[in-house]
Design an enzyme around this catalytic site. Structure first.
Site, mmCIF file in Angstrom:
data_model
loop_
_atom_site.group_PDB
_atom_site.id
_atom_site.type_symbol
_atom_site.label_atom_id
_atom_site.label_comp_id
_atom_site.label_asym_id
_atom_site.label_seq_id
_atom_site.Cartn_x
_atom_site.Cartn_y
_atom_site.Cartn_z
ATOM 1 N N CYS A 92 -6.522 13.212 1.148
ATOM 2 C CA CYS A 92 -6.649 11.760 0.980
ATOM 3 C C CYS A 92 -8.046 11.339 1.403
ATOM 4 O O CYS A 92 -8.555 11.806 2.431
ATOM 5 C CB CYS A 92 -5.600 11.058 1.844
ATOM 6 N N HIS A 134 1.426 9.254 -4.437
ATOM 7 C CA HIS A 134 0.467 9.216 -3.323
ATOM 8 C C HIS A 134 -0.273 7.884 -3.304
ATOM 9 O O HIS A 134 -0.362 7.222 -2.266
ATOM 10 C CB HIS A 134 -0.521 10.389 -3.447
ATOM 11 N N GLU A 135 -0.809 7.486 -4.464
ATOM 12 C CA GLU A 135 -1.618 6.262 -4.505
ATOM 13 C C GLU A 135 -0.761 5.019 -4.266
ATOM 14 O O GLU A 135 -1.179 4.104 -3.547
ATOM 15 C CB GLU A 135 -2.368 6.151 -5.830
ATOM 16 N N HIS A 138 0.006 3.998 -0.707
ATOM 17 C CA HIS A 138 -1.028 3.225 -0.009
ATOM 18 C C HIS A 138 -0.740 1.723 -0.067
ATOM 19 O O HIS A 138 -1.127 0.987 0.834
ATOM 20 C CB HIS A 138 -2.403 3.478 -0.629
#
Ligand code: ZN
Length: 169
Positions: A92, A134-135, A138
């Site tokens: 990351c 994953h994104e 955030h």
């Protein structure tokens, strides 16, 4: 276009739940400018994706490098499509110099607006599904470090020496 500073783990903005973007404002100069700067920043940092909170902007906007190209996702909503999981090494831009094995849903449905304000509804698997999850994490203040197998957390130097090839798909 400026290259933006990337927030590192410990910065509170990475833990906030980001605000949705008004779909009618997607084509406004401010949002388009942010997309351009996030794209430049992602390229400069060699990232596979980037989320707006990583550049200190708490809105629901991410850019992902999918198998079929770079894609802007605004107000993305992910729905897992099965219980099947896949594990892979993740890093990351906000956790510099480290990586770990992370388990993700193997197949997801993702609904989002693109940079023109057009709505999309897609099914994603494997790499695309991993990057998207994953994104989009955030946007909810979640980093991969709390989803990973903690025993696999590695500095990149040690990863290259000891872990490369182990456990990869
Ligand atoms: Zn990240």
């Amino acid at each position: 276009m400026a290259i933006l500073k990337i927030a590192q783990m410990g910065h509170p903005i990475l833990r906030q739940v980001a605000d949705p973007i008004d779909p009618n404002a997607i084509t406004d100069a401010a949002v388009q400018h942010l997309i351009g700067e996030m794209y430049e920043t992602m390229l400069d940092a060699d990232g596979a994706g980037i989320a707006a909170p990583q550049v200190h902007c708490s809105v629901r906007l991410v850019i992902c490098t999918f198998e079929d190209g770079v894609t802007v996702l605004i107000n993305p909503v992910i729905t897992p499509l099965s219980d099947e999981k896949i594990s892979s090494w993740e890093g990351c831009l906000s956790v510099e110099g480290m990586r770990a094995m992370v388990e993700r849903h193997a197949e997801i449905r993702i609904q989002y607006y693109d940079q023109t304000g057009t709505q999309h509804d897609r099914i994603m698997k494997d790499w695309n599904a991993i990057v998207a999850q994953h994104e989009c994490d955030h946007l909810d203040g979640i980093l991969y470090v709390e989803r990973c197998d903690p025993k696999t957390l590695s500095f990149n130097t040690e990863f290259s020496k000891y872990a490369a090839g182990l456990g990869e798909e």
